[in-house]
Each structure stands twice: as C-alpha cells, then as structure tokens.
Design a protein around this motif. Structure first.
Motif, mmCIF file in Angstrom:
data_model
loop_
_atom_site.group_PDB
_atom_site.id
_atom_site.type_symbol
_atom_site.label_atom_id
_atom_site.label_comp_id
_atom_site.label_asym_id
_atom_site.label_seq_id
_atom_site.Cartn_x
_atom_site.Cartn_y
_atom_site.Cartn_z
ATOM 1 N N ASP A 109 0.718 -1.212 -0.015
ATOM 2 C CA ASP A 109 0.037 -0.025 -0.027
ATOM 3 C C ASP A 109 0.959 1.230 0.105
ATOM 4 O O ASP A 109 0.601 2.403 -0.719
ATOM 5 C CB ASP A 109 -0.954 0.013 1.221
ATOM 6 C CG ASP A 109 -1.845 -1.179 1.238
ATOM 7 O OD1 ASP A 109 -2.469 -1.535 0.162
ATOM 8 O OD2 ASP A 109 -1.956 -1.884 2.350
ATOM 9 N N LEU A 110 2.043 1.379 0.781
ATOM 10 C CA LEU A 110 2.831 2.426 0.936
ATOM 11 C C LEU A 110 4.232 2.014 0.381
ATOM 12 O O LEU A 110 4.478 1.118 0.813
ATOM 13 C CB LEU A 110 2.800 3.152 2.134
ATOM 14 C CG LEU A 110 1.633 4.125 2.343
ATOM 15 C CD1 LEU A 110 1.524 4.526 3.856
ATOM 16 C CD2 LEU A 110 1.299 4.877 1.306
ATOM 17 N N ALA A 111 5.240 2.815 -0.278
ATOM 18 C CA ALA A 111 6.433 2.475 -0.499
ATOM 19 C C ALA A 111 7.307 3.738 0.047
ATOM 20 O O ALA A 111 6.898 4.466 -0.231
ATOM 21 C CB ALA A 111 6.692 2.414 -1.925
ATOM 22 N N PHE A 112 8.343 3.074 0.701
ATOM 23 C CA PHE A 112 9.082 4.285 1.393
ATOM 24 C C PHE A 112 10.532 4.032 0.787
ATOM 25 O O PHE A 112 11.060 3.183 0.512
ATOM 26 C CB PHE A 112 9.200 3.880 2.863
ATOM 27 C CG PHE A 112 7.983 4.141 3.629
ATOM 28 C CD1 PHE A 112 7.351 5.294 4.027
ATOM 29 C CD2 PHE A 112 7.139 2.949 3.606
ATOM 30 C CE1 PHE A 112 6.096 5.311 4.463
ATOM 31 C CE2 PHE A 112 5.893 2.971 4.226
ATOM 32 C CZ PHE A 112 5.282 4.241 4.689
ATOM 33 N N ARG A 113 11.157 5.286 0.722
ATOM 34 C CA ARG A 113 12.705 5.210 0.520
ATOM 35 C C ARG A 113 13.134 6.584 0.525
ATOM 36 O O ARG A 113 12.758 7.813 -0.014
ATOM 37 C CB ARG A 113 12.768 5.105 -1.309
ATOM 38 C CG ARG A 113 14.482 5.067 -1.486
ATOM 39 C CD ARG A 113 14.743 4.647 -2.865
ATOM 40 N NE ARG A 113 14.148 5.737 -3.755
ATOM 41 C CZ ARG A 113 14.522 5.706 -5.078
ATOM 42 N NH1 ARG A 113 14.858 4.514 -5.540
ATOM 43 N NH2 ARG A 113 14.191 6.616 -5.873
ATOM 44 N N ARG A 114 13.835 6.952 1.887
ATOM 45 C CA ARG A 114 14.275 8.152 2.196
ATOM 46 C C ARG A 114 12.777 9.033 2.648
ATOM 47 O O ARG A 114 12.099 8.455 3.140
ATOM 48 C CB ARG A 114 15.124 9.048 1.476
ATOM 49 C CG ARG A 114 16.518 8.275 1.210
ATOM 50 C CD ARG A 114 17.297 7.916 2.421
ATOM 51 N NE ARG A 114 17.827 9.197 3.007
ATOM 52 C CZ ARG A 114 18.924 9.071 3.863
ATOM 53 N NH1 ARG A 114 19.057 8.239 4.597
ATOM 54 N NH2 ARG A 114 19.242 10.207 4.475
#
Length: 231
Positions: A109-114
């Motif tokens: 559902d959510l993707a994180f990178r920095r």
C-alpha cells in the motif's frame, strides 16, 4: 604626496578591505549557520519494528474513543527502515508489516525510500489500485472519511518530470535548510488499499532512535473502504 593622492590611496585601501572582508564574513556566516544547524537536536526517533504496536499519541491517550459508538479506536504505530537511497520498502496495511516485492508487485500500500512515500497506483504501478487523500491538519483519532474527494494516484514530477511522487501523501514533511531537520506535518491521510478496509495515516518522525535520518514512523487505523480514484 598631495592630498588628492592620499585620499585616492585611502579609498583604494578601504575598497580592498571591503572586497576581501565582506566575502570572508559571508563565508564565516554560512559555515557558522551550517554548524549551528547540524548541532540542533533532532525530533524523537524510533527503531524499525517487525510488527505494529497498538498505541495512542500522547495528546490522544485519554480520548481514543469513537464518539458514535463509544468503542475504543485502535491505533497502530509502525517504523520502517527507509535509510537506503536505492531500495524501496513496501508496507501492507492488511498484514500490518513490511513485505517483499517490487513496485510492480500487488499487495503493498505504501512504498518508502528516504523522504519519498508512494502509493500502489498511477505511474508507480499502473495495475495498482491505491491512492491517497490529504485530509489536512487533523488528529488521527479525529480523522474521518471525506464525504467527497478523489484518491490521488502517483505521477511523474520533480525538476525533470521523471521522479515518482504522490501529490497527496508525498508532502507529509517539511525541511528546514537552517536546522537541517525533516519535520512531520500535523496532517492525516486516507490511503486506499484495494481491500475491504482503507487506512487513515499520520506520520510521527523521520528519525531513528540514534538520531540518524531515514526511519519513518507512522500511526494508522483501518476504516471501511471508500473508493474513488483520480486517474
């Protein structure tokens, strides 16, 4: 030496002093500001976790109750390790944890990178059924499903129009160039999951427990699905 020549010499001395001194003062000021900013304390940080914790923010401890039903509102907190500048971390609200896969995988559902946060939709994954709505400055416990509004999907943006971003949830933070600190905004967001439940989300911190950046902590609660996306 005549008075005129003396005056001219003094004028050049003053000009030379100004030309040398002002840039030096400017450099000292910039360096000093940078050092001062880097020494400022960072917001409270958290260690990445494997399972969500059932919590309430300090200001919500005595009031996490659904006014309509008088039932407690379950709020979970999770911290992801988004310190990598290359790898995406994928979170699934249904499972309440980080999952394996890439941006074209289903189920996240959510993707994180920095500092970048994406949804499973639009340019990120054309087959994804995600999206987000910025509900504005509202506490997570008080956030409600909007009566109308479209889930915003991921688009290409940035200076060269080639960076993935979500117009709603992508603006979850602010950055101080003087203090060099990433601060979370007091906004809540509605995130579409493509399942029976959507998620109301609020971000708490961008820092790890040792004050290093890249550990994104957010709280969320699941709510019945409401689905209208903007393509």
């Amino acid at each position: 030496m005549g008075n005129e020549e003396i005056t001219r010499k003094r004028w050049w001395q003053l000009k030379r002093t100004w030309l040398i001194g002002m840039p030096s003062l400017l450099v000292i000021g910039v360096v000093g500001t940078f050092v001062w900013g880097s020494l400022q304390p960072k917001p409270a940080g958290y260690a990445p976790v494997d399972e969500p914790q059932i919590v309430a923010a300090p200001q919500e401890v005595d009031a996490v109750v659904d006014e309509a039903t008088s039932e407690p509102i379950e709020i979970s907190r999770y911290t992801v390790d988004a310190t990598s500048r290359d790898n995406w971390v994928l979170f699934d609200f249904t499972q309440g944890r980080v999952i394996e896969g890439d941006l074209f995988s289903p189920g996240w559902d959510l993707a994180f990178r920095r500092t970048t946060v994406l949804t499973n939709s639009g340019e990120t994954n054309p087959l994804g059924v995600g999206g987000a709505i910025d509900l504005g400055e509202v506490l997570l416990k008080d956030a409600v499903m909007p009566e109308s509004g479209l889930f915003e999907v991921d688009v290409l943006g940035g200076e060269d129009e080639d960076e993935l971003e979500n117009p709603a949830v992508g603006s979850w933070y602010s950055y101080s160039f003087i203090k060099h600190i990433v601060s979370t905004k007091p906004n809540s967001y509605l995130v579409a999951t493509g399942e029976d439940l959507n998620a109301l989300v609020q971000f708490d911190s961008y820092y790890c427990e040792d004050e290093k950046p890249g550990c994104i902590t957010f709280r969320y609660r699941l709510v019945p699905q409401a689905r209208t996306t903007e393509s």
